[in-house]
Design an enzyme around this catalytic site. Sequence first.
Site, PDB file in Angstrom:
ATOM      1  N   SER A  16     -27.328  18.229  -6.880  1.00 46.84           N
ATOM      2  CA  SER A  16     -26.944  17.769  -8.021  1.00 46.84           C
ATOM      3  C   SER A  16     -25.603  16.690  -7.847  1.00 46.84           C
ATOM      4  O   SER A  16     -24.767  17.284  -6.822  1.00 46.84           O
ATOM      5  CB  SER A  16     -26.855  18.502  -9.361  1.00 46.84           C
ATOM      6  N   TYR A  23     -22.146  26.320 -12.706  1.00 43.52           N
ATOM      7  CA  TYR A  23     -23.554  25.727 -12.039  1.00 43.52           C
ATOM      8  C   TYR A  23     -23.240  24.679 -10.899  1.00 43.52           C
ATOM      9  O   TYR A  23     -24.004  24.668 -10.080  1.00 43.52           O
ATOM     10  CB  TYR A  23     -24.083  24.797 -13.308  1.00 43.52           C
ATOM     11  N   LYS A  67     -24.647  24.734  -6.842  1.00 44.08           N
ATOM     12  CA  LYS A  67     -25.424  23.665  -6.037  1.00 44.08           C
ATOM     13  C   LYS A  67     -24.633  23.307  -4.566  1.00 44.08           C
ATOM     14  O   LYS A  67     -25.137  23.221  -3.844  1.00 44.08           O
ATOM     15  CB  LYS A  67     -25.525  22.282  -7.014  1.00 44.08           C
TER      16      LYS A  67
END
Length: 339
Positions: free
Chosen positions: A125, A150, A154
Site C-alpha cells: 500500500s 494498518y 504493510k
Amino acid sequence: MRIVVTGGLGFIGSHTVVELYNQGFEVVIIDNLSNSSIDVLEGIEKITGEKPVFVQLDLRDKTSVAGFFKQYTDVAGVIHFAASKAVGESVENPLLYYENNIGALVYLLQELQQKDQSCFIFSSSCTVYGQAEKMPITESASVQPAMSPYGNTKRIGEEIIRDVAKVSGIKAVLLRYFNPIGAHATAEIGELPVGVPQNLVPFITQTAIGLRNELSVYGDDYPTADGTCVRDYIHVVDLAKAHVVAMKRLLENKNLEKVETFNVGTGTGSSVLEVIQAFEKVSGKPLPYKFVGRREGDIVEAYANTDRANAVLGWKAEATLEEALGSAWKWEQKIRNKS
C-alpha cells in the site's frame, strides 16, 4: 499453472481471479469469509465460465496453512490479499491488525520457503510512504513511520518478505497501490463491505442508493485546493491486471531482483470533493454530505508516480475516474435491485 489467491473472494482478489482466468491460469482461492461472501464465487463463474477451487481457511491457523500446502503441491505462485484493511479500525483495534496481517503472512512464507522456488505477489500500500514530502510519489521515496497500525503492517510485511527472500527461493513483487475503486463491467462482482463502509466510494454509492442518510467528509481544512484530502483512485480491474503482469514477470524469470517494488496508481490525485462531483455527474444524482472532523490516521495527499510500472512491467492504468465511479454505481444498483 495454478495460482493461489488469498482473500480471493474480496474486492481486489475477486477481480484478480477473473484476470488470471483471462490469461489462462488455474486458480485456488483461500478466504475465511470474514469480510467477503461465498456468493462472489458465482459472480466469478458467470464472468469467466470457470468455477475456482475454493478453500475456506483462516490463515491465522498455522496448522491449516501447512495442511493446505501439503494438499496443493503444484502451486506456481501466490498472490496474497488476505488482510484487514481499514485505517480507522486499525487505530481502534491494533492487535487484530497485527495478528491478521502479520501472522498470516508469516505462516504463508514458512510454507513457501520450503520449496526450491516460489513466486509471491504482496498486496502492499501507498500507506508505507506516510505523508510523503514530494508528489507524485516514486518508489524511491523514503518509507515513513506509519500513521496507522494498518500502514505499519504493510511496512513490516514488506520487510519480512525481503528478509525471507534473502535466505530462500522466494522471489516477490511488492505492489504498492493507491485507492482501488469501481467494479467489473458486468456488475457481477464489485466492492461489498461488511457493515458500514470504511472507504469513500462504497459510502458514496450507498448514500446515493439510500442506504446511508449522508456522506461524512472527514476534514475541510487540509492544505489542498479545496481543503479535502487528495488520493489516487484506480479502477480495480486495472489494478487486478497489474497483479497478473507481475506474476507473469516472476514465472518467466524476468525479475532483476529477488524482491521488486512497483507503485500501482493512475498518477492523478483527486480530492474528496472532486470525487463527489464526478460521481454526481456520472450518476445524475445529488449527493448529500456534511463536513466532520479529521479522521485519525489520514494523511493530506498521496498520488503515484507510475513511470516504473509503466516502463518495467509494461502496465498502465487505463480507466478514468468517471469510468471507475460509473462501474461502482452500476454495481451498487444491481445488488440493491434498482435501476
